[in-house]
Design a protein around this motif. Structure first.
Motif, PDB file in Angstrom:
ATOM      1  N   PRO A   1       0.901  -1.050   0.031  1.00 37.35           N
ATOM      2  CA  PRO A   1       0.017   0.065  -0.008  1.00 37.35           C
ATOM      3  C   PRO A   1       0.817   1.221   0.063  1.00 37.35           C
ATOM      4  O   PRO A   1       2.067   1.398   0.716  1.00 37.35           O
ATOM      5  CB  PRO A   1      -0.784  -0.168   1.212  1.00 37.35           C
ATOM      6  CG  PRO A   1      -0.170  -0.985   2.229  1.00 37.35           C
ATOM      7  CD  PRO A   1       0.795  -2.033   1.238  1.00 37.35           C
TER       8      PRO A   1
ATOM      9  N   THR B   1      -2.374   5.778   1.299  1.00 35.33           N
ATOM     10  CA  THR B   1      -3.458   4.888   1.527  1.00 35.33           C
ATOM     11  C   THR B   1      -3.197   4.364   3.094  1.00 35.33           C
ATOM     12  O   THR B   1      -4.354   4.077   3.665  1.00 35.33           O
ATOM     13  CB  THR B   1      -3.303   3.437   0.871  1.00 35.33           C
ATOM     14  OG1 THR B   1      -3.533   3.826  -0.683  1.00 35.33           O
ATOM     15  CG2 THR B   1      -4.099   2.461   1.163  1.00 35.33           C
TER      16      THR B   1
ATOM     17  N   GLN C   1      -4.569   6.983   5.330  1.00 37.99           N
ATOM     18  CA  GLN C   1      -6.093   7.225   5.109  1.00 37.99           C
ATOM     19  C   GLN C   1      -6.598   6.041   5.965  1.00 37.99           C
ATOM     20  O   GLN C   1      -7.469   6.116   6.800  1.00 37.99           O
ATOM     21  CB  GLN C   1      -6.555   6.970   3.759  1.00 37.99           C
ATOM     22  CG  GLN C   1      -8.171   7.074   3.453  1.00 37.99           C
ATOM     23  CD  GLN C   1      -8.464   7.209   2.382  1.00 37.99           C
ATOM     24  OE1 GLN C   1      -7.724   7.017   1.452  1.00 37.99           O
ATOM     25  NE2 GLN C   1      -9.708   7.413   2.019  1.00 37.99           N
ATOM     26  N   SER C   2      -6.246   4.642   5.987  1.00 40.07           N
ATOM     27  CA  SER C   2      -6.812   3.458   6.409  1.00 40.07           C
ATOM     28  C   SER C   2      -6.318   3.868   7.997  1.00 40.07           C
ATOM     29  O   SER C   2      -7.306   3.297   8.847  1.00 40.07           O
ATOM     30  CB  SER C   2      -5.996   2.371   6.120  1.00 40.07           C
ATOM     31  OG  SER C   2      -6.275   2.068   4.683  1.00 40.07           O
TER      32      SER C   2
ATOM     33  N   GLU D   1      -9.944   3.907   9.509  1.00 39.15           N
ATOM     34  CA  GLU D   1     -10.245   2.390  10.274  1.00 39.15           C
ATOM     35  C   GLU D   1      -9.625   2.204  11.508  1.00 39.15           C
ATOM     36  O   GLU D   1     -10.318   1.857  12.490  1.00 39.15           O
ATOM     37  CB  GLU D   1      -9.871   1.267   9.141  1.00 39.15           C
ATOM     38  CG  GLU D   1     -10.329   1.448   7.617  1.00 39.15           C
ATOM     39  CD  GLU D   1      -9.710   0.504   6.773  1.00 39.15           C
ATOM     40  OE1 GLU D   1      -9.000  -0.235   7.249  1.00 39.15           O
ATOM     41  OE2 GLU D   1      -9.893   0.919   5.404  1.00 39.15           O
ATOM     42  N   HIS D   2      -8.292   2.217  11.595  1.00 40.92           N
ATOM     43  CA  HIS D   2      -7.615   1.854  12.784  1.00 40.92           C
ATOM     44  C   HIS D   2      -7.998   2.593  14.191  1.00 40.92           C
ATOM     45  O   HIS D   2      -8.478   2.082  14.988  1.00 40.92           O
ATOM     46  CB  HIS D   2      -6.315   1.905  12.526  1.00 40.92           C
ATOM     47  CG  HIS D   2      -5.517   1.406  13.657  1.00 40.92           C
ATOM     48  ND1 HIS D   2      -5.256  -0.001  14.280  1.00 40.92           N
ATOM     49  CD2 HIS D   2      -4.613   2.243  14.505  1.00 40.92           C
ATOM     50  CE1 HIS D   2      -4.552   0.010  15.092  1.00 40.92           C
ATOM     51  NE2 HIS D   2      -4.024   1.235  15.659  1.00 40.92           N
TER      52      HIS D   2
ATOM     53  N   ARG E   1       0.529  -3.594   7.851  1.00 45.99           N
ATOM     54  CA  ARG E   1       0.098  -3.609   6.573  1.00 45.99           C
ATOM     55  C   ARG E   1       1.124  -3.691   5.472  1.00 45.99           C
ATOM     56  O   ARG E   1       0.573  -4.068   4.518  1.00 45.99           O
ATOM     57  CB  ARG E   1      -0.740  -2.119   6.286  1.00 45.99           C
ATOM     58  CG  ARG E   1      -1.850  -2.023   7.321  1.00 45.99           C
ATOM     59  CD  ARG E   1      -3.054  -2.976   6.860  1.00 45.99           C
ATOM     60  NE  ARG E   1      -4.202  -2.917   7.711  1.00 45.99           N
ATOM     61  CZ  ARG E   1      -5.147  -2.046   7.451  1.00 45.99           C
ATOM     62  NH1 ARG E   1      -5.202  -1.482   6.020  1.00 45.99           N
ATOM     63  NH2 ARG E   1      -6.266  -1.863   7.920  1.00 45.99           N
TER      64      ARG E   1
END
Length: 228
Positions: free
Chosen positions: A12, A16, A19-20, A24-25, A107
């Motif tokens: 990634p 990205t 942003q994640s 998300e996290h 990730r």
């Protein structure tokens, strides 16, 4: 099977990952408060601005490899030197970056060595200020400060109890009228965490405040909250 089918997916991008990390996290997986997420966001905005100025790269073109210990240390020094941040604020910014790096390592396993080196940047030690205390005369002045109305008298009793017993505020608020013994040996029964109970002697000055409070509130029963 063609060689394209054996090709491993590309790791990634930095954009990205960021942003994640936020979408998300922090918000979904860790369910952090909006205030904490905002603090992490502010740390990243400052860091990305600094990185862009130092590396001449836009945030969208950065990579994890750019997050070297030297860049991070320069950023932290910039916070203290140019933005006049305290050591506590510096460490908080570093904590946000470290949290992201640990997330990124899960990730993108190809960046483990880069992340490990960046995580080696230590927090900066600082001396915690010593807590001062009020003299007896100063504390008596605080206790005597509330007014003569109902709320003022309640606050006076609360301060007197805290000063006399060293109780937590939650313990003092939880005291019922029946927990107070005014004679022959004055004391108050405190109920702490884990159902722990202890009895603390009461000074004559505290007893005087309690008697005045009970006279001020004649409808209180043994099961009533003393400070209700």
């Amino acid at each position: 099977m063609s060689s394209s089918e054996h090709r491993k997916p590309a790791p990634p991008s930095f954009a990205t990952l960021v942003q994640s990390f936020f979408a998300e996290h922090l918000t979904q997986q860790r369910a952090l408060s909006p205030q904490t997420v905002a603090a992490y966001r502010d740390a990243f905005v400052l860091f990305l601005d600094f990185a862009q100025a130092q590396l001449h790269k836009t945030p969208t073109t950065l990579s994890l490899a750019d997050l070297t210990p030297a860049l991070i240390l320069d950023f932290l020094d910039h916070l203290e030197r140019d933005r006049h941040n305290t050591v506590r604020s510096r460490n908080a910014r570093l904590a946000a970056l470290r949290s992201f790096l640990k997330f990124a390592a899960r990730r993108d396993v190809t960046a483990l060595q880069v992340v490990e080196q960046a995580l080696g940047v230590p927090m900066k030690r600082f001396e915690r200020p010593m807590f001062e205390f009020l003299t007896r005369e100063e504390m008596l002045a605080v206790i005597g400060a509330p007014g003569a109305d109902w709320m003022g008298q309640r606050d006076k009793l609360l301060l007197a109890l805290l000063y006399n017993t060293g109780a937590r505020v939650s313990e003092a608020i939880g005291v019922k009228v029946g927990d107070v013994v005014l004679a022959p040996a004055a004391c108050v029964h405190l109920h702490g965490k884990g159902r722990k109970q202890r009895s603390v002697p009461l000074w004559r000055s505290t007893v005087k405040v309690i008697r005045a409070w009970l006279k001020f509130n004649p409808d209180l029963t043994p099961t009533s909250a003393l400070l209700g």
